[in-house]
Structures are given as C-alpha cells and as structure tokens.
Design a protein around this motif. Structure first.
Motif: not given
Length: 278
Positions: A240-253
């Motif tokens: 259920k948390f997989l859809p949050n990966i792009p936002r997390s990596l966007g914040y990291a970038r």
C-alpha cells in the motif's frame, strides 16, 4: 518498566502537550483504553477544505511546545531520553534505501566506481545529519499523526520518540508522504517555526542554517522512506505504500539540488533512477 507509549504519554501530558488521555490499562491483556480523538486527521482536514496555512502554523507551534518542554524538562527515566538516533541508525537507514529501493526495486547493479561514490555519499550525509543540533524527536510528526479537534491539534503515535536531530520532526511534517508543499509554503511554515521557537525561549538558527539542515535531513529521511516502502511490500507483503515512492524520491531530488558537493552521487542516482533523478 512502562510500555514506551505509556511512558512517553505520561511525560508529554506532564508538559501540557495535547496527547490522548489514558483511561484504563490492563497489561495482562495488552490492552489500553484511550480517549477517542475522532477520525479527523490533519490530512483529512485538508482534504475537506481546512485552511492549510492555519493548520500548519498550529502544527509547528505544537512542535515548538514539545521541544520547549523537552528542552526545559529532560527526564532520564523516560524511554525517549534513553534512545538515540545516532550515526549507526542513520547510516543503516541509507543502507536500507540502497538494498531495497536501488537494488531490489530499480534492479541497479552499481559498478565498483559507482559503489565507492555511493558509499562516500551515504557516509558523508550520515555525518552531516548526525552533526546537526539534537533534541527530543517524535519520529513521525506528520499529517496522519496530528488529530484536529476544533481549533487545536492533538498528537498521537509518539511511542518511538527518541533523542536525535532536532529538525527531524520539521522534515517529517513538511516532507510528508501524504501532503505536497510548494517551496514558498515550506519557507513560510519554516519561518513560523523559527518564530515559535523564539517565542518559547529556545535557541534559533538563521533561516539559511535552518534550511541547510532541513535539506540534509530531508535527503536522508526520504531516501530511507523510499527503501522502507519497498521493504514493507517485499518482506511484509503490504504494497500500500508503493504509490508514495515517487513523492519521496522527488523530495530527495529537491534536497540534492539545494545542497552543494553531491553532484557525483546525484549522477550515479540519475543513471540508475533516471525518471526520478535524471
């Protein structure tokens, strides 16, 4: 020894922090009866039309209240003051990103040269975050752990509290997996946080120093979060948390773009995660 939740609840309540009241405890049944705070999280309040600026001003004022209480009344008997978010844990979290997001999820096989760049990056980021000023950390101070009751917020899910980088909770709030912020929103809320700390007699860094530390901690936490989401899917069978990966990596970038001296690491990440760091 008390359960961590009860231990930290009692400590925060003594400082007037708005945590749920503990109504009854039966440890023989592992049961705790808590005050019902309803189901209106900060996230839901926003979704139903709540004023974002007002709600987040209240959130950072509550964070400053917690930090003022903990700074003025440290309690070595409370579990939160006996646990420490140090270099070992910070570095382990970055290894978690490497193992689960980069290798398991993205299928990366870094070359020996790339591996050396990544390890130096992880070590340097760990040292920089570990060197930030320290204090009481809730550890998951975000929109799903702040309950809205009328015109005040109530704090939940504090059983993992420990001593660590003081900016950790501000990063958790403003680099939330569930709520997006513009740079201007982040700046405004961060300035209100500084004002709230100053009003409570706490030391206050310059805004630039605050944001430098903020981006360092955001980079570390959001890489960890992305790896954690994959781990929860692959090991615990919960996607259920997989859809949050792009936002997390966007914040990291975004953090990488704001920090100096990390071009080599960003280039390696861009090669293996081009849609997120390219």
């Amino acid at each position: 020894r008390k359960m961590p939740f009860l231990d930290v609840a009692a400590y925060l309540e003594a400082g007037g922090i708005p945590v749920p009241a503990v109504l009854a405890v039966d440890l023989s049944r592992s049961a705790i009866l808590l005050e019902d705070l309803g189901d209106q999280t900060l996230e839901r309040a926003l979704a139903s039309g709540g004023d974002k600026a007002t709600l987040y001003r209240r959130a950072v004022e509550l964070l400053a209240d917690v930090q003022a209480w903990a700074t003025g009344h440290p309690d070595p008997e409370c579990v939160a003051f006996r646990r420490h978010f140090g270099e070992g844990l910070l570095r382990w979290e970055l290894a978690h990103f490497d193992e689960w997001l980069l290798v398991a999820w993205a299928g990366a096989s870094p070359t020996p040269v790339e591996r050396a760049v990544l390890d130096a990056f992880y070590d340097g980021l760990t040292a920089a975050v570990a060197a930030l000023p320290r204090g009481f950390v809730h550890r998951d101070f975000q929109s799903r752990n702040l309950m809205v009751q009328g015109d005040r917020l109530r704090l939940i899910d504090f059983q993992d509290a420990l001593e660590g980088p003081y900016l950790y909770d501000l990063v958790a709030l403003l680099r939330d997996s569930y709520v997006a912020f513009t740079p201007d929103e982040v700046d405004g809320i961060a300035r209100h946080y500084l004002a709230a700390r100053e009003a409570r007699g706490l030391w206050v860094p310059s805004f630039d120093a605050l944001m430098q530390g903020f981006h360092l901690q955001a980079l570390q936490r959001k890489l960890k979060d992305a790896g954690r989401f994959v781990y929860i899917d692959r090991v615990r069978g919960n996607p259920k948390f997989l859809p949050n990966i792009p936002r997390s990596l966007g914040y990291a970038r975004e953090a990488l773009e704001r920090l100096d001296g990390m071009d080599a690491a960003r280039a390696v990440l861009a090669r293996h995660l081009p849609e997120h760091f390219g």
